[in-house]
Design a protein around this motif. Structure first.
Motif, PDB file in Angstrom:
ATOM      1  N   UNK A   1      12.561  30.154  86.490  1.00 14.87           N
ATOM      2  CA  UNK A   1      13.713  29.563  86.702  1.00 14.87           C
ATOM      3  C   UNK A   1      13.906  28.485  85.465  1.00 14.87           C
TER       4      UNK A   1
ATOM      5  N   UNK B   1      16.440  37.572  90.359  1.00  9.81           N
ATOM      6  CA  UNK B   1      16.028  36.673  91.017  1.00  9.81           C
ATOM      7  C   UNK B   1      15.281  36.745  92.385  1.00  9.81           C
TER       8      UNK B   1
ATOM      9  N   UNK C   1      17.992  27.717  84.547  1.00  5.97           N
ATOM     10  CA  UNK C   1      18.455  27.435  85.847  1.00  5.97           C
ATOM     11  C   UNK C   1      17.967  26.194  86.333  1.00  5.97           C
ATOM     12  N   UNK C   2      16.810  25.911  85.990  1.00  7.33           N
ATOM     13  CA  UNK C   2      16.446  24.328  86.092  1.00  7.33           C
ATOM     14  C   UNK C   2      16.043  23.513  84.883  1.00  7.33           C
TER      15      UNK C   2
END
Lengths: 364, 306
Positions: free
Chosen positions: B49, B84, B54-55
Motif C-alpha cells: 500500500x 488490492x 495509498x498510505x
C-alpha cells in the motif's frame, strides 16, 4: 474527460439497476403526488368547501359574502353559511374544510378605520385540503382587505393570479413533492451510496488509478443533477397527463431552480456521508435529517398549519425556499418569498453544505 | 530505462502500537517477478500500500519507476496496475463494463475482451460483479490491474481463496506477464507459489525482511539437507532421533518431527534400527527436498500458515 464520462455512465448504470434507489428517488414521490392529487381533488379540480358565519349586524359582512359569489370563484368555492355552532359542527364532520367568522363589530370597526379580527377555523387533521384552503382564504381575505381599504390597483393583481391559476391539490403537491424528491435524491440517492462505496472500498480502488478526486466528484454530481432534472420531467409529465398541470412560469427558471435545489441536497448528502462512519450510521443520519427538513418546509402542507414555535425553523429550512420557488414557477402560486430571495437562500445553503462536505470528506 | 522498477528504502509504518513495517528495504529490478512472502500480519500489505501511494510512510523513501509520490503520483499510477487484497467494485456493473470503465480511467487501455480472456473470465463477461464467486472476483481484480498495460503490476495475495486449478491459471497469468517483460511484485503466504513464480523472494515476519534471495538460493543457503517427515505413534524419542547418523537438525511442529539429513540412507538405516529395537513406531513417512516452508520454519520457529 473520458474518465468523467465513463464514471458518469457507471453511476447511471448502478443507479438504474439499484431498484431501491430508483423507487425511493424517482417513483415514490411521483406516486405520492398522484395519490394526493386524486384523493384531495376528486379528479375534477379542487373546490374549497368554505363555511361562513356572519355575526356582523351591519352591511359590510353581507357585502363580503356577496363579493365571494362571483363567476370566477364559483368553481373554487362551495359556500356554506350558518351559525357558529352549525359551521363548527360541519367542520367536525368534514363537510367544510375551513370556517371564517365575520365578527359582530365588523361594520363598525371598518367604518371607524380600525382593524377587525376575522377568525379562521380549520382541521389540521385534514392537512392538505385545509392547507390548500388556507392559502385560498388568505388570498380572499387580502383581496377583501384591499377592497375595504380602497386599493383597487393591488386588488386587480391579486384577482388575476387567482383567476388564471386556481390552486388545486395537485398543483400544490406537484411542486412540493418535487422538492421532497430532490431532498431524497441527496439523502437516499447520494449519502447512502457514497458510504456503501466507501465501505466496499470502491473509492480506494479508484484511488490507485490516475483519476483525480475532482473528476470523480464531477461525474457523481453531474449524474445526480441529471436525476434531479429527470425527476422534474417525470413530475411535470404525470401532472400534465393526469391532471392537466402546465408550467406557468419560465422553463429556464425551472431548470435553474431544480438544478440549484439538487446541488444543495447533493452537497448535504456528501456532508452526511463524510460525517458517518458506517452504512448504519448514515442511515440514521438520513432519517434524522429527512424528517424535519421535509415536514418543516411547507412542502407537504401549508406552513400556516404548524404551531408557531416551528416557524423560525421553517424560516431557515432550505426546502421551504425550494418548494416555494418551484410552486411559484410551476403553478404561479402566491409567493411566500420573492423568487430572488428563494434563490439567494438556496445559494447560501449550497455554500454552507459544500464547505461542510469538503471539511468532512474522506476516501476510506 | 530504469533498471530498478521499485526501490523501498528503510520503510517504517506504525498503526497505533503495531509496527507494520519496521525498516523494510528492497529493490525490484525491471522484468523481475518479486515475491513478498510471510504470514498474515507480517507487513506485506502495508508495504504494497505504501508502494501504491495509498498510505503515507512514517519514514523511509519509496521510488517507483524512477519517480516519487507527490507531484508525480498520477504519472506513477498511469503506469502501474494494482490488485488490492480487498477490492471494492460497483456491484451492479458487469465484468465487461467494469474492465471497460477502468480502462477509461487511464490514458491508454487494452481492449476489455482481451483482458477478460487473459484471466479466463470470458463466460462471465456479462455477469454483474455482485454475482461472481470469490475466485472470479479475484480474477476480475487481476484483470483490472492489467487493463492499462502497466509496466509494473502489484498483486496482493492474488490466489488467496482460489481453488487449486484457478490458482494454477493465475500462475500462468503471472508467467505471461514475465514473458511480456513486465515487472511483477506479488505477496503471498503460499510457499509453493513463491517458489514457482518468483525470481526473488523476500521473507517477511513482524514488519521486517528476515531473508531475501532467489528461492533456490534461500533453500541452499539454509539447507544442504533433505527433509524426512513422519508421524510418531506414542512419545517420540527426541534425543535418539537427533543423534541419528547424518541428522543436522530436528524440528518439532505440533509434535511432528522433521529430520534434516545430509545422508538419507544412513539416517534411514538408523531410524529402522530404532524401530527394530522397539523404541520408535511411526507411520506416513515422506522424504522430500527442503522448501521455503522449511526455511521459514527454521528462521522463525513457526510454519507460515497456522
Amino acid at each position: 474527460m473520458k474518465a468523467i464520462r465513463a464514471l458518469y455512465v457507471a453511476n447511471a448504470r448502478e443507479f438504474l439497476r439499484e431498484r431501491m434507489a430508483l423507487f425511493l428517488v424517482l417513483l415514490l414521490p411521483v406516486a405520492l403526488a398522484v395519490f394526493f392529487g386524486l384523493i384531495f381533488s376528486g379528479g375534477n379540480g379542487f373546490t374549497l368547501q368554505l363555511g361562513i358565519v356572519n355575526e356582523d349586524t351591519g352591511p359590510t359582512g353581507a357585502q363580503f359574502i356577496a363579493n365571494l359569489e362571483t363567476p370566477e370563484t364559483e368553481k373554487m368555492l362551495g359556500l356554506h353559511s350558518g351559525t357558529r355552532a352549525e359551521m363548527l359542527e360541519a367542520l367536525n364532520k368534514e363537510k367544510v374544510s375551513v370556517v371564517i367568522v365575520l365578527p359582530q363589530d365588523l361594520t363598525a370597526k371598518v367604518a371607524a378605520g380600525k382593524p377587525a379580527t376575522v377568525e379562521v377555523f380549520y382541521d389540521p387533521a385534514s392537512l392538505t385540503s385545509a392547507g390548500v384552503g388556507l392559502g385560498l382564504v388568505r388570498t380572499l381575505l387580502s383581496e377583501a382587505n384591499l377592497a375595504l381599504s380602497g386599493s383597487p390597483r393591488l386588488l386587480a393583481i391579486e384577482e388575476k393570479s387567482v383567476q388564471t391559476h386556481p390552486m388545486r391539490a395537485i398543483d400544490f403537491h406537484v411542486a412540493g413533492l418535487l422538492g421532497i424528491s430532490l431532498l431524497w435524491l441527496g439523502l437516499f440517492g447520494t449519502a447512502l451510496p457514497l458510504v456503501q462505496q466507501r465501505e466496499g472500498q470502491v473509492l480506494r480502488r479508484l484511488g490507485v488509478t490516475p483519476l483525480t478526486p475532482a473528476a470523480l466528484l464531477a461525474a457523481q454530481v453531474a449524474w445526480r443533477v441529471t436525476v434531479g432534472l429527470l425527476q422534474a420531467a417525470l413530475f411535470l409529465l404525470v401532472g400534465y397527463v393526469g391532471f392537466g398541470v402546465t408550467v406557468a412560469g419560465n422553463w429556464l427558471l425551472l431548470v435553474a431552480a431544480v438544478t440549484l435545489g439538487a446541488l444543495v441536497f447533493i452537497s448535504l448528502g456528501y456532508f452526511l456521508a463524510g460525517l458517518a462512519s458506517s452504512a448504519e450510521g448514515v442511515s440514521a443520519l438520513i432519517q434524522i435529517a429527512n424528517f424535519p427538513i421535509m415536514m418543516l418546509s411547507g412542502s407537504l402542507f401549508a406552513v400556516e398549519m404548524l404551531p408557531a414555535f416551528f416557524k423560525p425553523i421553517v424560516a431557515i429550512m432550505p426546502l421551504t425556499y425550494l418548494s416555494d420557488a418551484l410552486r411559484q414557477i410551476i403553478v404561479a402560486a402566491p409567493p411566500l418569498h420573492p423568487l430572488w430571495l428563494d434563490f439567494a437562500v438556496l445559494g447560501g445553503w449550497l455554500v454552507v453544505f459544500l464547505a461542510l462536505a469538503v471539511k468532512f470528506w474522506r476516501w476510506e | 530505462m530504469n533498471l530498478i522498477t521499485v526501490e523501498v528504502c528503510d520503510l517504517h509504518k506504525k498503526y497505533g502500537d503495531v509496527l507494520a513495517a519496521d525498516g523494510v528495504t528492497f529493490a525490484v529490478a525491471a522484468g523481475e517477478v518479486f515475491g513478498l512472502l510471510g504470514p498474515n500480519g507480517a507487513g506485506k500489505t502495508t508495504t504494497v500500500e505504501c508502494i501504491l501511494g495509498l498510505r503515507q510512510p512514517d519514514s523511509g523513501k519509496i521510488t517507483v519507476l524512477g519517480m516519487e509520490y507527490g507531484a508525480r503520483s498520477r504519472q506513477i499510477r498511469a503506469r502501474i496496475g494494482a490488485q488490492l487484497q480487498t477490492t471494492g467494485l460497483y456491484h451492479q456493473l458487469t465484468v465487461r463494463e467494469l474492465v471497460h470503465l477502468f480502462g477509461q480511467l487511464f490514458p491508454t487501455a487494452r481492449p476489455a475482451d482481451e483482458v477478460i480472456a487473459q484471466v479466463g473470465l470470458q463466460e462471465k463477461a456479462k455477469t454483474m460483479s455482485k454475482d461472481l464467486s470469490g475466485g472470479q472476483k479475484q480474477r476480475l481484480a487481476v484483470a483490472l490491474a492489467l487493463v492499462n498495460d502497466p509496466d509494473l503490476v502489484l498483486l496482493d495475495e492474488p490466489t488467496t481463496g482460489l481453488d487449486p486449478q484457478a490458482r494454477r491459471s493465475s500462475w500462468d497469468v503471472v508467467r505471461d506477464l514475465k514473458r511480456a517483460g513486465k515487472t511483477v511484485l506479488l505477496t503471498t503466504h503460499y510457499m509453493e507459489e513463491a517458489e514457482q513464480l518468483c525470481d526473488r523472494v523476500a521473507v517477511m515476519d513482524h514488519g521486517r525482511i528476515i531473508a531475501m534471495d532467489t528461492p533456490q538460493a534461500l533453500i541452499n543457503q539454509h539447507f544442504q539437507e533433505t527433509a524426512i517427515e513422519f508421524v510418531v505413534l506414542g512419545e517420540p524419542p527426541r534425543e535418539r532421533l537427533a543423534a541419528l547418523p547424518g541428522v543436522t537438525q530436528l524440528l518439532f511442529e505440533n509434535g511432528r518431527p522433521t529430520l534434516y539429513s545430509t545422508d538419507v540412507p544412513r539416517t534411514m538405516a538408523g531410524l529402522f534400527e530404532l524401530v527394530t529395537a522397539g523404541t520408535l513406531t511411526f507411520k506416513d513417512m515422506a522424504v522430500r527436498q527442503a522448501t521455503l516452508e522449511d526455511v521459514f520454519l527454521k528462521l522463525t520457529g513457526r510454519r507460515i500458515r497456522e
